[in-house]
Structures are given as C-alpha cells and as structure tokens.
Design an enzyme around this catalytic site. Structure first.
Site, PDB file in Angstrom:
ATOM      1  N   GLY A 121       0.818  -1.212   0.000  1.00  0.00           N
ATOM      2  CA  GLY A 121       0.000   0.000   0.000  1.00  0.00           C
ATOM      3  C   GLY A 121       0.852   1.263   0.000  1.00  0.00           C
ATOM      4  N   TYR A 126     -14.563   1.754   9.720  1.00  0.00           N
ATOM      5  CA  TYR A 126     -13.134   2.079   9.821  1.00  0.00           C
ATOM      6  C   TYR A 126     -12.823   2.612  11.220  1.00  0.00           C
ATOM      7  CZ  TYR A 126      -8.663   4.229   8.356  1.00  0.00           C
ATOM      8  OH  TYR A 126      -7.354   4.588   8.222  1.00  0.00           O
TER       9      TYR A 126
END
Ligand code: UDP
Length: 332
Positions: A20, A155
């Site tokens: 990422g 999240y």
C-alpha cells in the site's frame, strides 16, 4: 545514498499492508536502514508495482497473505508494523466487512505473533478515532465523536478496537506496543481512484476535468508529507511511548482553498464544481502535535507547497498507461 542505522542493522521487521501507500514507503525506509524486511499484503487495495523494485533485494521477502487468518512467519522478528487496512472512505464503503476484520481480527493475529516472537509492535491508528471532533485541534486525550453505525463507523470503530486490543496486550501480556494516530498524509504511490482528496484533485487536473469540492469546501484538513510521516512513525517505534501519539502536519486548510492551491500549482484551466458532502465527513481536522514534539522530538519539515509540487511531478512523470491504470484499477 544508504543511511544504514545501527539500530536497524540485521533487524527483522514485518510490515503488513506492504504493497500500500504507507506500507511500501515503510518498506523502502527500513530497507535503507539496513533491516531485513518481510512484507505482507493480501493485495485487495495494495499494488505490487509499489514494491516491485524491492523483489530483487536479498533483504526483502514478500508474502501474499490475508492477516485476518492465522499469520505465520518463520524465524525471529524484532519489529511488527501493522499497516494493513483500506484507508479511504471510498474503499471502506466498498469493502466494509474486510475493513472491520483487518482492524479487529488482523490486529489480534499480529499481536499474538508479536507476543510469540517477543517483538515490539506498532499499529497504525488514525485521526478517524476522533470522528467529527468537537475539540480542535485534536489532542491524544480527546476521546472523539464517532458514529458507530455511520458509513465511516466500519473504519473508525475497527481502529478504536485496534487501540483497545493493543493496550490490552500491553497491560495483560506486557507486550511492547506503540500506537500511531496518523492524520491525512500524501505522497507518491497513492491510488488516483480511491477518492482521497490529494490524488482526486491531482488526477482531475491531469485529465483536464473540473475539481470536485464536496459540500461548500469549508471543511478543513491538515496534510502531512509522506517523508515526515515515516520519520515520525520511526521515532515513535524506537521511543518508549506506549500511549497513542498523533503524527501529522498541523498546517490547516479548507478544502476550497486547497482546490485553489491545486489549480495554481497545476495551471489547469478547469474550474471548481461542488458536489454533495458525504455523510459524516468531519468538519475540521488538525492534529495537536505537542506530544510528538515533546516526547519524540519530531515535527514535520516539508511545507505543503514543496510536498504537493513533488507529488504532482511524480504523477506527471508516470507513463500515460500507468496513470490511466492508477485511475481505473479496481480491486473487486
Ligand atoms: N473531498 C473533496 N473532493 C474530492 C475528494 C474529497 O472535496 O474529490 C473532501 C472530502 O469530503 C473531505 C476532504 O476532501 O472533506 C478530505 O477527504 P479524504 O477522503 O482525502 O480524507 P478524509 O475525509 O478521510 O480526511
């Protein structure tokens, strides 16, 4: 130039989310420091292109693995850095269950692994634990204003659980733990299609599209350049600070001013268009970095003008096919 650090020479470091944006920059950083890096990623949102240059190295290995299932790593480990997670509103709306699982089950597995190996673990938390904050700027002792059932809840709550679980392993098992609360960070390798505002505006400018400001653009953010962020994370890892630490740039801007800044930087002839504000979009965000300054001796060095120019050069330098792929690659 290699900046080998005695502290890291021959240390074995596991980095999850290695493919990422933050994870790949961390891999580069620890390789530079002389560590042996084990990168792990399930490649749902990660991109192997971000770490392809590390594959030929003798001190790097990569495991394609989903950390929500049992994590096995052969040999010793000195440090674990848990950075696997979708990290943009668009991503976690598309894959909400995976987002919850990687913050909760993934963190549990990595804490268990760190305990087994006697390693120190640093987990990537976020300014999202403050939700739509009623305290401004946000200090670490502010407990936040989060909606558990809103779209960002998957999240925010996963990261809040991550922090609780990490503190429990520290208190109950005596594990060496560190928690970084990362505020908006930008740099090369961001995906152009994940909805985050820096690549969104840059991609729009590069494609000659209008810049989409959500709401009236009066909401604020404070953007930290990647090298500053990585340096802060590293200092925290080596510190003895167990409680969470904010790492971000306190230089705040409204999103409307930010769009104007991107227009000036890129010279685009396009205009600003206004779109509806997403649900639960925080109205303001700015880190109080007093603790990072006092405890880590850290503060950001790169101004937004310098950082944004570097990122714009990076996106401009991508071959058109890669730029298009970055804008359109989907993960599901
Ligand atoms: N935003 C915007 N236009 C876009 C993308 C984002 O105005 O094309 C806004 C968004 O509503 C938010 C801010 O920019 O207020 C930062 O968004 P981002 O997704 O980068 O991060 P976060 O909201 O998680 O801080």
């Amino acid at each position: 130039m290699k900046t080998t650090d005695k502290e890291m020479t021959n240390k074995r470091v596991l980095i999850t989310g290695a493919a990422g944006f933050l994870g790949s920059h961390l891999c580069d950083f620890f390789i530079e420091k002389g560590a042996y890096v084990i990168g792990m990623d399930n490649l749902i949102t990660g991109d192997l292109n971000n770490i392809a240059h590390l594959f030929p190295l003798a001190n790097f290995e990569f495991h394609r693995h989903d950390v929500t299932t049992f994590v096995h790593v052969a040999g010793t480990l000195d440090y674990v850095l848990h950075f696997a997670s979708p990290a943009s509103p668009i991503d976690y709306l598309k894959i909400p269950i995976e987002t919850l699982k990687v913050g909760a089950l993934g963190t549990h597995n990595l804490l268990g692994l760190a305990k087994e190996k006697g390693a120190r673990i640093l987990v990537a938390s976020t300014s999202e634990v403050y939700g739509d904050p009623l305290l401004h700027p946000q200090t670490e002792d502010y407990n936040g204003n989060v909606s558990p059932v809103g779209p960002r809840g998957v999240y925010d709550e996963a990261k809040r659980f991550m922090e609780s679980m990490t503190m429990a392993y520290h208190r109950f098992h005596g594990l060496e733990t560190r928690i970084v609360r990362i505020f908006n960070t930008y740099g090369s390798r961001m995906r152009l299609n994940d909805g985050r505002v820096v690549p969104a505006f840059m991609g729009q400018a590069l494609r000659g599209e209008d810049l989409t400001v959500f709401g009236d653009g009066s909401q604020t953010r404070s953007f930290c350049y990647i090298t500053d962020q990585i340096e802060g994370i590293y200092k925290l890892l080596l510190s003895d600070c167990v409680a969470p630490v904010n790492i971000g740039n306190p230089h705040e801007t409204t999103i409307l001013e930010f769009a104007q800044e991107i227009i000036a930087l890129t010279g685009t002839q396009q205009k600003i268009v206004f779109k509806p504000l997403p649900q639960d979009d925080p109205l303001q965000r700015k880190p109080d970095i007093g603790k990072a300054k006092a405890v880590l001796g850290w503060e950001p060095k790169i101004s937004r003008a310098v950082g944004l120019a570097a990122v714009y050069d990076y996106f401009k330098s991508l071959p058109p096919a890669e730029l298009a792929a970055k804008a359109h690659r989907d993960f599901k």
